[in-house]
Design a protein around this motif. Structure first.
Motif, PDB file in Angstrom:
ATOM      1  N   PRO A 169      46.981  19.801  40.423  1.00  0.00           N
ATOM      2  CA  PRO A 169      46.148  18.514  40.115  1.00  0.00           C
ATOM      3  C   PRO A 169      47.295  17.512  40.702  1.00  0.00           C
ATOM      4  O   PRO A 169      48.404  17.193  40.296  1.00  0.00           O
ATOM      5  CB  PRO A 169      46.032  18.199  38.688  1.00  0.00           C
ATOM      6  N   VAL A 170      46.713  16.732  41.661  1.00  0.00           N
ATOM      7  CA  VAL A 170      47.531  15.415  42.332  1.00  0.00           C
ATOM      8  C   VAL A 170      46.617  14.107  41.901  1.00  0.00           C
ATOM      9  O   VAL A 170      45.502  14.288  42.261  1.00  0.00           O
ATOM     10  CB  VAL A 170      47.633  15.580  43.567  1.00  0.00           C
ATOM     11  N   VAL A 171      47.236  13.195  41.302  1.00  0.00           N
ATOM     12  CA  VAL A 171      46.453  11.851  41.383  1.00  0.00           C
ATOM     13  C   VAL A 171      46.582  11.062  42.614  1.00  0.00           C
ATOM     14  O   VAL A 171      48.028  11.060  43.229  1.00  0.00           O
ATOM     15  CB  VAL A 171      46.940  10.997  40.207  1.00  0.00           C
ATOM     16  N   ILE A 172      45.502  10.496  43.074  1.00  0.00           N
ATOM     17  CA  ILE A 172      45.610   9.454  44.251  1.00  0.00           C
ATOM     18  C   ILE A 172      45.074   8.271  43.941  1.00  0.00           C
ATOM     19  O   ILE A 172      43.683   8.634  43.516  1.00  0.00           O
ATOM     20  CB  ILE A 172      45.271  10.316  45.621  1.00  0.00           C
ATOM     21  N   MET A 173      45.404   7.159  44.084  1.00  0.00           N
ATOM     22  CA  MET A 173      44.768   5.862  43.466  1.00  0.00           C
ATOM     23  C   MET A 173      45.219   4.704  44.301  1.00  0.00           C
ATOM     24  O   MET A 173      45.961   4.683  44.900  1.00  0.00           O
ATOM     25  CB  MET A 173      45.385   5.560  42.066  1.00  0.00           C
ATOM     26  N   LEU A 174      44.028   3.927  44.163  1.00  0.00           N
ATOM     27  CA  LEU A 174      43.977   2.560  44.508  1.00  0.00           C
ATOM     28  C   LEU A 174      44.274   1.698  43.545  1.00  0.00           C
ATOM     29  O   LEU A 174      43.420   1.515  42.530  1.00  0.00           O
ATOM     30  CB  LEU A 174      42.675   2.325  45.298  1.00  0.00           C
ATOM     31  N   ALA A 175      45.507   0.870  43.534  1.00  0.00           N
ATOM     32  CA  ALA A 175      45.579  -0.337  42.431  1.00  0.00           C
ATOM     33  C   ALA A 175      45.026  -1.558  43.120  1.00  0.00           C
ATOM     34  O   ALA A 175      45.424  -1.854  44.090  1.00  0.00           O
ATOM     35  CB  ALA A 175      46.682  -0.248  42.172  1.00  0.00           C
ATOM     36  N   GLU A 176      44.200  -2.419  42.130  1.00  0.00           N
ATOM     37  CA  GLU A 176      43.737  -3.612  42.746  1.00  0.00           C
ATOM     38  C   GLU A 176      44.506  -4.732  41.905  1.00  0.00           C
ATOM     39  O   GLU A 176      44.500  -4.506  40.835  1.00  0.00           O
ATOM     40  CB  GLU A 176      42.179  -3.682  42.743  1.00  0.00           C
ATOM     41  N   HIS A 177      44.735  -5.829  42.571  1.00  0.00           N
ATOM     42  CA  HIS A 177      45.154  -7.025  42.013  1.00  0.00           C
ATOM     43  C   HIS A 177      44.351  -8.235  42.372  1.00  0.00           C
ATOM     44  O   HIS A 177      44.698  -8.555  43.430  1.00  0.00           O
ATOM     45  CB  HIS A 177      46.597  -7.129  41.923  1.00  0.00           C
ATOM     46  N   VAL A 218      37.267   8.308  40.032  1.00  0.00           N
ATOM     47  CA  VAL A 218      36.321   8.178  41.075  1.00  0.00           C
ATOM     48  C   VAL A 218      35.644   9.384  41.658  1.00  0.00           C
ATOM     49  O   VAL A 218      34.440   9.566  41.495  1.00  0.00           O
ATOM     50  CB  VAL A 218      36.796   7.139  42.198  1.00  0.00           C
ATOM     51  N   ALA A 219      36.476  10.060  42.057  1.00  0.00           N
ATOM     52  CA  ALA A 219      36.076  11.426  42.965  1.00  0.00           C
ATOM     53  C   ALA A 219      37.103  12.483  42.954  1.00  0.00           C
ATOM     54  O   ALA A 219      38.458  11.973  42.926  1.00  0.00           O
ATOM     55  CB  ALA A 219      35.338  11.126  44.128  1.00  0.00           C
ATOM     56  N   SER A 220      37.015  13.702  43.148  1.00  0.00           N
ATOM     57  CA  SER A 220      38.050  14.637  43.493  1.00  0.00           C
ATOM     58  C   SER A 220      37.841  15.453  44.668  1.00  0.00           C
ATOM     59  O   SER A 220      36.718  15.418  45.303  1.00  0.00           O
ATOM     60  CB  SER A 220      38.265  15.497  42.225  1.00  0.00           C
ATOM     61  N   GLN A 221      38.808  15.991  45.276  1.00  0.00           N
ATOM     62  CA  GLN A 221      38.539  16.885  46.371  1.00  0.00           C
ATOM     63  C   GLN A 221      39.732  17.899  46.511  1.00  0.00           C
ATOM     64  O   GLN A 221      40.894  17.941  46.169  1.00  0.00           O
ATOM     65  CB  GLN A 221      39.163  15.741  47.653  1.00  0.00           C
ATOM     66  N   PHE A 224      40.808   4.563  40.556  1.00  0.00           N
ATOM     67  CA  PHE A 224      41.128   3.049  40.899  1.00  0.00           C
ATOM     68  C   PHE A 224      41.993   2.795  39.398  1.00  0.00           C
ATOM     69  O   PHE A 224      41.930   3.360  38.413  1.00  0.00           O
ATOM     70  CB  PHE A 224      39.749   2.410  40.792  1.00  0.00           C
ATOM     71  N   ALA A 225      42.792   1.624  39.490  1.00  0.00           N
ATOM     72  CA  ALA A 225      43.530   1.153  38.419  1.00  0.00           C
ATOM     73  C   ALA A 225      43.638  -0.284  38.958  1.00  0.00           C
ATOM     74  O   ALA A 225      43.569  -1.006  39.928  1.00  0.00           O
ATOM     75  CB  ALA A 225      44.736   1.603  38.372  1.00  0.00           C
TER      76      ALA A 225
END
Ligand SMILES: [Zn+2]
Length: 281
Positions: A148-156, A208-211, A224-225
């Motif tokens: 498992p790998v987390v891949i994420m978009l952080a928003e501010h 959100v989704a996985s691949q 997302f975070a």
């Protein structure tokens, strides 16, 4: 809209109920419509029309499942190619063939690297149609790895954090990512990676989704975070750069990858899917 990253979709009927019945798998291999995957240069072969290339059976070591009604097998390849060679071909692979490509590449590659028992070192045997290996000496069962790998978009405050890894092509920015460590939750891993690589604290981590990412055996878990601050402290050992992009900049990059503000990740990467989801949200 439910996101559909590349490598996901219907793909194969894996028919796992048959895996414990070797006589039934042998009978399937005798069927006139049974086919074996044709490997080419360490990767599943792709024809000009984007379909995978199949041939008659010669070494049906692995029972992949059914494509439609037809049984699909694969030999264990001698070796598999790395991501760089595969990436160059992904634009020519039909999306509905991509899940089968991913399963065959990941499973085939696992067999090439796991011929011996991790517990006692003895050679292991293929069982369950190739979806497991068993040790005749110590009876240990070994299953294909999924990492498992987390891949994420952080928003501010309407801006998105993207980074550049040293091996990226020029102008490429993408989502930050990292392996989930033993004993961690997905949420913990997202928070840790963003803290380590960009120096930010986050809240509200949302899946959100996985691949499946068969280079060699990752499962990308897209999230997302919400960042609690704007200041960054970039880990320059891991990243060349990380910075915030406005919504307009992300939209312009996706609309024009070659001359927009940055080059977005390729369409077959879930990072691209995440960017599209974020813009649509
Ligand atoms: Zn053993």
């Amino acid at each position: 809209m439910r996101p559909e990253p590349f490598f996901t979709g219907a793909g194969l009927d894996r028919a796992d109920q048959l895996r414990g019945r070797p006589e039934d798998i042998a009978a399937l291999a005798r069927r006139a419509d049974a086919r074996q995957l044709a490997w080419k240069d360490g990767l599943p072969g792709i024809a000009e029309d984007g379909r995978l290339v199949w041939q008659g059976l010669s070494a049906p070591d692995l029972f992949l499942g059914f494509e439609g009604e037809e049984p699909r097998f694969s030999a264990i390849p001698e070796a598999v190619e790395g991501s760089r060679a595969a990436f160059a071909l992904m634009g020519s692979l039909a999306p509905d063939q991509a899940p089968i490509f991913a399963a065959a590449l990941s499973l085939g590659g696992w067999h090439t690297r796991h011929r011996f028992c991790a517990s006692c070192g003895s050679p292991t045997e293929i069982v369950r149609g190739g979806w497991s290996r068993s040790c005749p000496r110590c009876s240990a069962e070994h299953y294909p790895r999924v990492d498992p790998v987390v891949i994420m978009l952080a928003e501010h405050d309407g801006a998105l954090l993207l980074g550049r890894q040293p091996h990226y092509p020029p102008r490429r920015y993408s989502a930050l990512a990292g392996f989930v460590e033993a004993g961690e939750t997905i949420e913990d891993a997202v928070a840790r990676e963003l803290r380590e690589e960009a120096g930010i604290a986050v809240a509200d981590v949302a899946y959100v989704a996985s691949q499946p990412w068969p280079f060699p055996s990752s499962l990308m878990i897209g999230c997302f975070a919400r960042s609690l601050s704007r200041e960054l402290e970039v880990d320059t050992l891991e990243l060349d750069d990380a910075r915030w992009f406005t919504r307009d900049e992300v939209a312009a990059a996706l609309a024009d990858p070659d001359s927009g503000p940055f080059q977005p990740p390729p369409r077959f990467a879930i990072a691209r899917t995440l960017l599209e989801c974020w813009l649509a949200s």
